[in-house]
Design a protein around this motif. Structure first.
Motif, PDB file in Angstrom:
ATOM      1  N   MET A 229       1.006  -1.199  -0.007  1.00 26.47           N
ATOM      2  CA  MET A 229      -0.073  -0.009  -0.035  1.00 26.47           C
ATOM      3  C   MET A 229       0.801   1.447  -0.132  1.00 26.47           C
ATOM      4  O   MET A 229       0.516   2.216  -0.569  1.00 26.47           O
ATOM      5  N   PHE A 230       1.870   1.216   0.949  1.00 29.76           N
ATOM      6  CA  PHE A 230       2.756   2.385   0.842  1.00 29.76           C
ATOM      7  C   PHE A 230       3.719   2.534  -0.541  1.00 29.76           C
ATOM      8  O   PHE A 230       3.521   3.745  -0.835  1.00 29.76           O
ATOM      9  N   PHE A 231       4.047   1.533  -0.989  1.00 28.90           N
ATOM     10  CA  PHE A 231       4.718   1.596  -2.207  1.00 28.90           C
ATOM     11  C   PHE A 231       3.825   2.037  -3.500  1.00 28.90           C
ATOM     12  O   PHE A 231       4.069   2.913  -4.225  1.00 28.90           O
ATOM     13  N   SER A 232       2.614   1.594  -3.312  1.00 32.19           N
ATOM     14  CA  SER A 232       1.530   1.941  -4.363  1.00 32.19           C
ATOM     15  C   SER A 232       1.397   3.585  -4.338  1.00 32.19           C
ATOM     16  O   SER A 232       0.932   4.301  -5.170  1.00 32.19           O
ATOM     17  N   SER A 233       1.369   3.927  -2.943  1.00 28.12           N
ATOM     18  CA  SER A 233       0.908   5.571  -3.026  1.00 28.12           C
ATOM     19  C   SER A 233       1.975   6.500  -3.579  1.00 28.12           C
ATOM     20  O   SER A 233       1.484   7.340  -4.021  1.00 28.12           O
ATOM     21  N   ILE A 234       3.189   5.833  -3.371  1.00 25.93           N
ATOM     22  CA  ILE A 234       4.378   6.457  -4.019  1.00 25.93           C
ATOM     23  C   ILE A 234       4.455   6.385  -5.549  1.00 25.93           C
ATOM     24  O   ILE A 234       4.504   7.398  -6.056  1.00 25.93           O
TER      25      ILE A 234
END
Length: 291
Positions: A229-234
């Motif tokens: 989720m964090f990587f996707s947000s970036i």
């Protein structure tokens, strides 16, 4: 009124600017295509991970509490602000900064006044804008853009998860631009931790077989889902940045073309006026000699 030389100089200057903005537009368009491909690849994976987690949660015994879903009284909050390291992308960065300021001054105003809200910046531009508004970022991870890879971003999300489990932070919010298309980016403020789970249907049946056990799978897959989720947000923010810059440079190029047309019209009028004055002077001189 400006001289012909001044107008010519300005026309040349605007033409040079138009070349730069046009080139930046094409570069952003090429980068946007790759960024869109990255988003398309990761979205189904992230969605499937969430489906599995929700399925497991629905099958857990009543009263079973996951540490990463634990709701606690708010003692300290972390806001992760994802912007860009570069500018010239319209309101891309300022919109995120405004949303962070809104959270600090409304949702978490009491905690902010007590210095119990930390802001982590991912992107130099957001950090600058927040500093201008009077708020310093407690943590900076701007160097991550030098090599956007899952293992680099994972280091940041790992530390955030550890800080939450150690009760350094009781809530973590991600603020970033969510990619819609090249012309539209929506500012999103999502709760990262604790994990927000949907209402579970008690009659739902599981389609999965878990090995070695449901709890073991859950302990492994929940942190992985958060990291994804964090990587996707970036990745969403990067695609939004390129889209915003492409749109901004497209508008700048169009504006430069309009300005050049206006300047050329002014130049032609001034040139015509100068020629007319010269003709009048010649005619006047000829008449004076004939008398």
């Amino acid at each position: 009124m400006a001289s012909l030389k001044d107008i010519r100089t300005r026309i040349d200057s605007v033409k040079t600017t138009r070349q730069v903005t046009s080139a930046m537009k094409m570069v952003s368009a090429a980068k946007l295509k790759k960024a869109q491909d990255d988003i398309v690849k990761i979205r189904p994976y992230a969605e499937k991970l969430n489906d599995i987690i929700y399925d497991i949660i629905s099958s857990l015994e009543e009263g079973h509490q996951l540490k990463l879903t634990e709701e606690r009284d708010l003692e300290k909050v972390l806001i992760v602000m994802i912007t860009s390291n570069r500018g010239l992308c319209g309101a891309f960065n300022s919109n995120v900064s405004k949303e962070v300021n809104k959270l600090l001054n409304t949702d978490f105003s009491d905690l902010h006044q007590q210095s119990k809200v930390d802001v982590m910046s991912i992107g130099k531009q957001g950090e600058k804008l927040l500093k201008t508004a009077g708020t310093l970022c407690a943590i900076s991870n701007n160097a991550v853009y030098s090599d956007i890879a899952f293992h680099n971003v994972e280091l940041i999300s790992d530390q955030i998860i550890i800080d939450f489990l150690n009760k350094k932070y009781d809530k973590v919010i991600l603020v970033y631009n969510e990619f819609v298309n090249a012309a539209v980016q929506n500012v999103s403020a999502k709760q990262f931790l604790p994990i927000e789970l949907p209402k579970i249907d008690v009659n739902q049946t599981s389609d999965y077989i878990y090995e070695p056990s449901m709890n073991a799978v859950l302990e492994d897959i929940v942190p992985k889902s958060l990291k994804t989720m964090f990587f996707s947000s970036i990745l969403e923010s990067i695609a939004s940045e390129h889209g915003a810059r492409m749109t901004s440079m497209h508008k700048a190029t169009d504006n430069a073309s309009e300005l050049i047309s206006d300047l050329e019209l002014s130049y032609n009028k001034a040139r015509q006026g100068a020629i007319t004055n010269e003709i009048l002077e010649i005619v006047g001189g000829a008449e004076a000699l004939s008398q």
